[in-house]
Design a protein around this motif. Structure first.
Motif, PDB file in Angstrom:
ATOM      1  N   LYS A 111      -1.234  -6.087   1.293  1.00  0.00           N
ATOM      2  CA  LYS A 111      -2.513  -6.403   1.016  1.00  0.00           C
ATOM      3  C   LYS A 111      -3.581  -5.243   0.592  1.00  0.00           C
ATOM      4  O   LYS A 111      -4.527  -5.462  -0.068  1.00  0.00           O
ATOM      5  CB  LYS A 111      -3.111  -6.980   2.387  1.00  0.00           C
ATOM      6  N   ILE A 112      -3.258  -3.934   1.066  1.00  0.00           N
ATOM      7  CA  ILE A 112      -3.928  -2.864   0.991  1.00  0.00           C
ATOM      8  C   ILE A 112      -3.570  -2.249  -0.604  1.00  0.00           C
ATOM      9  O   ILE A 112      -2.428  -2.532  -1.150  1.00  0.00           O
ATOM     10  CB  ILE A 112      -3.566  -1.822   2.253  1.00  0.00           C
ATOM     11  N   GLU A 113      -4.777  -1.768  -1.172  1.00  0.00           N
ATOM     12  CA  GLU A 113      -4.357  -1.189  -2.523  1.00  0.00           C
ATOM     13  C   GLU A 113      -3.940   0.024  -2.654  1.00  0.00           C
ATOM     14  O   GLU A 113      -4.573   0.782  -1.844  1.00  0.00           O
ATOM     15  CB  GLU A 113      -5.814  -1.580  -3.371  1.00  0.00           C
ATOM     16  N   GLY A 114      -3.250   0.498  -3.411  1.00  0.00           N
ATOM     17  CA  GLY A 114      -3.072   1.889  -3.786  1.00  0.00           C
ATOM     18  C   GLY A 114      -1.701   2.365  -2.631  1.00  0.00           C
ATOM     19  O   GLY A 114      -1.387   3.415  -2.856  1.00  0.00           O
ATOM     20  N   VAL A 115      -1.284   1.610  -1.825  1.00  0.00           N
ATOM     21  CA  VAL A 115      -0.228   1.977  -0.971  1.00  0.00           C
ATOM     22  C   VAL A 115       1.039   2.568  -1.835  1.00  0.00           C
ATOM     23  O   VAL A 115       1.498   3.545  -1.410  1.00  0.00           O
ATOM     24  CB  VAL A 115       0.309   0.773  -0.006  1.00  0.00           C
ATOM     25  N   GLN A 116       1.345   1.577  -2.749  1.00  0.00           N
ATOM     26  CA  GLN A 116       2.636   1.956  -3.465  1.00  0.00           C
ATOM     27  C   GLN A 116       2.480   3.492  -4.232  1.00  0.00           C
ATOM     28  O   GLN A 116       3.423   4.280  -4.218  1.00  0.00           O
ATOM     29  CB  GLN A 116       2.930   0.969  -4.677  1.00  0.00           C
ATOM     30  N   LYS A 117       1.233   3.771  -4.807  1.00  0.00           N
ATOM     31  CA  LYS A 117       1.130   4.800  -5.559  1.00  0.00           C
ATOM     32  C   LYS A 117       1.167   6.033  -4.534  1.00  0.00           C
ATOM     33  O   LYS A 117       1.798   7.226  -4.864  1.00  0.00           O
ATOM     34  CB  LYS A 117      -0.323   4.770  -6.071  1.00  0.00           C
ATOM     35  N   PHE A 118       0.489   5.951  -3.491  1.00  0.00           N
ATOM     36  CA  PHE A 118       0.522   7.162  -2.194  1.00  0.00           C
ATOM     37  C   PHE A 118       1.919   7.206  -2.008  1.00  0.00           C
ATOM     38  O   PHE A 118       2.402   8.435  -1.817  1.00  0.00           O
ATOM     39  CB  PHE A 118      -0.524   6.555  -1.117  1.00  0.00           C
ATOM     40  N   LEU A 119       2.693   6.177  -1.728  1.00  0.00           N
ATOM     41  CA  LEU A 119       4.074   6.381  -1.330  1.00  0.00           C
ATOM     42  C   LEU A 119       4.907   7.199  -2.209  1.00  0.00           C
ATOM     43  O   LEU A 119       5.734   7.940  -1.754  1.00  0.00           O
ATOM     44  CB  LEU A 119       4.485   4.985  -0.797  1.00  0.00           C
ATOM     45  N   ALA A 120       4.591   6.658  -3.506  1.00  0.00           N
ATOM     46  CA  ALA A 120       5.623   7.186  -4.609  1.00  0.00           C
ATOM     47  C   ALA A 120       5.217   8.709  -4.639  1.00  0.00           C
ATOM     48  O   ALA A 120       6.313   9.423  -4.557  1.00  0.00           O
ATOM     49  CB  ALA A 120       5.364   6.533  -5.980  1.00  0.00           C
ATOM     50  N   GLU A 121       4.092   9.209  -4.489  1.00  0.00           N
ATOM     51  CA  GLU A 121       3.773  10.320  -4.333  1.00  0.00           C
ATOM     52  C   GLU A 121       4.140  11.306  -3.247  1.00  0.00           C
ATOM     53  O   GLU A 121       4.747  12.259  -3.388  1.00  0.00           O
ATOM     54  CB  GLU A 121       2.106  10.833  -4.701  1.00  0.00           C
ATOM     55  N   ILE A 122       4.107  10.660  -2.025  1.00  0.00           N
ATOM     56  CA  ILE A 122       4.409  11.572  -0.787  1.00  0.00           C
ATOM     57  C   ILE A 122       5.797  11.620  -0.641  1.00  0.00           C
ATOM     58  O   ILE A 122       6.591  12.676  -0.343  1.00  0.00           O
ATOM     59  CB  ILE A 122       3.583  11.016   0.237  1.00  0.00           C
TER      60      ILE A 122
END
Ligand code: NCD
Length: 494
Positions: A111-122
């Motif tokens: 539901k939250i936006e940008g989770v996937q981008k954040f996790l990919a980077e981290i």
């Protein structure tokens, strides 16, 4: 492609010459394997972890089917209520755990936006070799759906250029529309027809790179010349409850029945990401132009391709989003003694409090002084030893009025100075210490990191203690959140 986060990652060549042909090559194998006539090589050691906070029938299940056909083992995580997210475990910690448990690909819907981008980077930073694939993040994007949509258009219309494509329904919250419009912006000679009510129009941002003709309206007649009609469900769950009337009006107005279909060309195709939730009448769904079930099936070969690609590239480093490496330059530098001697002679300097050690941030726009001070306090740059003085609304020869921040015994990192100067263009830094006086200004604008708060409460930066804010300056006082991609005025974030 290692991660699949947003259509912005890809060039036209990568999408139309690599990914779509790659997905199409998977079709015969997927068909044969599903009918049991063929067994694809068994890769049981390859592991897919699937997680979904929002309901899903097609996306998540077709990822599972695709991984099964590829001979992978898959692991569908329990519903979010039964994971430690419920005990306040962070997204980053949750994803690290999946990686530790052996996931080669993590496909997730949130539901939250940008989770996937954040996790990919981290996860990449932490040395985990995992591909993160975005199965929909809030109202933002749904890139794997776009690839299966493009496969459908190519298979059913024979081309991905010279097309009139109409979108119908909820273009505001329909993330499948957002991703598909971005991809169509890279295809040659596409015209768009956008049909929605006033409350549901496509956010302008998604059209920013679209060069073809766009016609917008509220009536379905606008779709009469379309080769492809892409209908969508009204995303009632994302609208504030006050606009219930608008939702009901749009549902009734855009329902596809035989009468609506009679408006469309005889060789048009009608697509829908599904669920249509009674948005297509039982009779209309039998019309041969309505290809929604074929479209849904193309999700399987498409995701087989995406799983293989992500897995094969999981050791690679991948930069997601534009790289904004800022730079400072020294415009004045002198021996501290000389500087102090000169300063003693200058009367007007007393106004801002003299320091012999520390940093003066000068030429801040009005109202920014106290706010930047708060930010520095929160990020640990100020402590009990640092005496600060905020001079607000003081005269300036270059700016008229300005704020000045005097920070005794405080030294900022280059990154922080770049962030402040990129956020408040024109600001300057007098750094006094270690026997030197140096005046620094911005040489090249950088991303604005760890400053302010993303006003989109649904952005990952408001939901994970490790997700620090990062904004991309767009010029003219506008910025974009690196994670949820929403645009703001820079004054809105502090
Ligand atoms: C859509 C989604 O979840 O974004 N469905 C899908 O993935 N095929 C559309 C919707 O929920 O309306």
């Amino acid at each position: 492609m290692k991660n699949l986060i947003s259509i912005d990652q890809f060039s036209a060549r990568e999408i139309f010459e690599k990914i779509i042909p790659g997905c199409i090559r998977m079709i015969p194998g997927a068909r044969k394997a599903q009918s049991g006539r063929y067994k694809l090589p068994d890769f049981r050691e390859r592991k897919l972890t699937i997680f979904s906070v929002e309901p899903s029938t097609r996306t998540i299940d077709s990822y599972m089917e695709a991984s099964g056909l590829l001979g992978w083992s898959d692991h569908r995580t329990p519903p979010p209520d039964n994971t430690s997210l419920m005990k306040n475990e962070s997204w980053a910690e949750t994803a690290r755990t999946w990686a530790i448990q052996g996931a080669g690909v993590i496909a997730m819907r949130t539901k939250i936006e940008g989770v996937q981008k954040f996790l990919a980077e981290i996860l990449e930073r932490d040395g985990f070799n995992v591909s993160i694939q975005n199965c929909g993040d809030g109202e933002h994007e749904h890139p794997s759906q776009t690839f299966l949509d493009l496969v459908t258009i190519k298979q059913e219309k024979g081309r991905l250029k010279n097309l009139v494509i109409g979108f119908l329904g909820d273009l505001r919250f329909g993330r499948t529309v957002h991703s598909l419009v971005k991809a169509l912006s890279l295809a040659p000679n596409i015209s768009l027809r956008l049909v929605s009510t006033r409350e549901m129009t496509l956010p302008e941002y998604y059209l920013k790179n679209f060069k073809g003709e766009v016609r917008c309206g509220e009536e379905m007649e606008l779709l009469a010349d379309c080769d492809v009609i892409y209908a969508t469900r009204i995303q009632a769950e994302r609208f504030p409850s006050e606009v219930q009337y608008a939702i009901e009006k749009a549902k009734a107005k855009y329902r596809l029945d035989e009468e609506a279909l009679s408006l469309f060309k005889a060789d048009a195709i009608v697509m829908h990401p599904l669920p249509h939730a009674n948005g297509i009448s039982p009779k209309a769904i039998l019309d041969k132009r309505v290809v929604v079930h074929k479209q849904s099936w193309y999700g399987i070969p498409t995701r087989m391709y995406l799983l293989n690609r992500g897995y094969a590239n999981r050791f690679k480093k991948e930069s997601l989003g534009r790289v904004f490496q800022g730079k400072l330059k020294i415009v004045r530098e002198e021996n501290l003694k000389d500087y102090l001697k000169k300063r003693r002679k200058k009367k007007n300097h007393t106004r801002f409090g003299r320091i012999d050690n520390g940093t003066v941030i000068d030429h801040l726009p009005l109202d920014f002084g106290a706010k930047i001070r708060n930010i520095l306090e929160k990020s640990g740059f100020l402590n009990e030893k640092s005496a600060t003085q905020t001079n607000e609304d003081v005269p300036s020869t270059s700016m008229g009025r300005k704020d000045v921040l005097v920070l005794e015994n405080v030294f900022l990192t280059n990154e922080m100075m770049i962030s402040i100067a990129s956020f408040a263009p024109g600001s300057t830094f007098n750094v006094i210490g270690k026997g030197r006086f140096r005046k620094l200004v911005l040489d090249k604008t950088g991303s604005i990191e760890e400053i302010g708060k993303c006003p989109n409460m649904n952005c990952i930066t408001n939901h994970d203690p490790e997700a620090f804010t990062k904004f991309i300056p767009l010029g003219g006082g506008n910025i974009e959140c690196h994670y949820c991609e929403r645009k703001f005025k820079n004054s809105e974030i502090i």
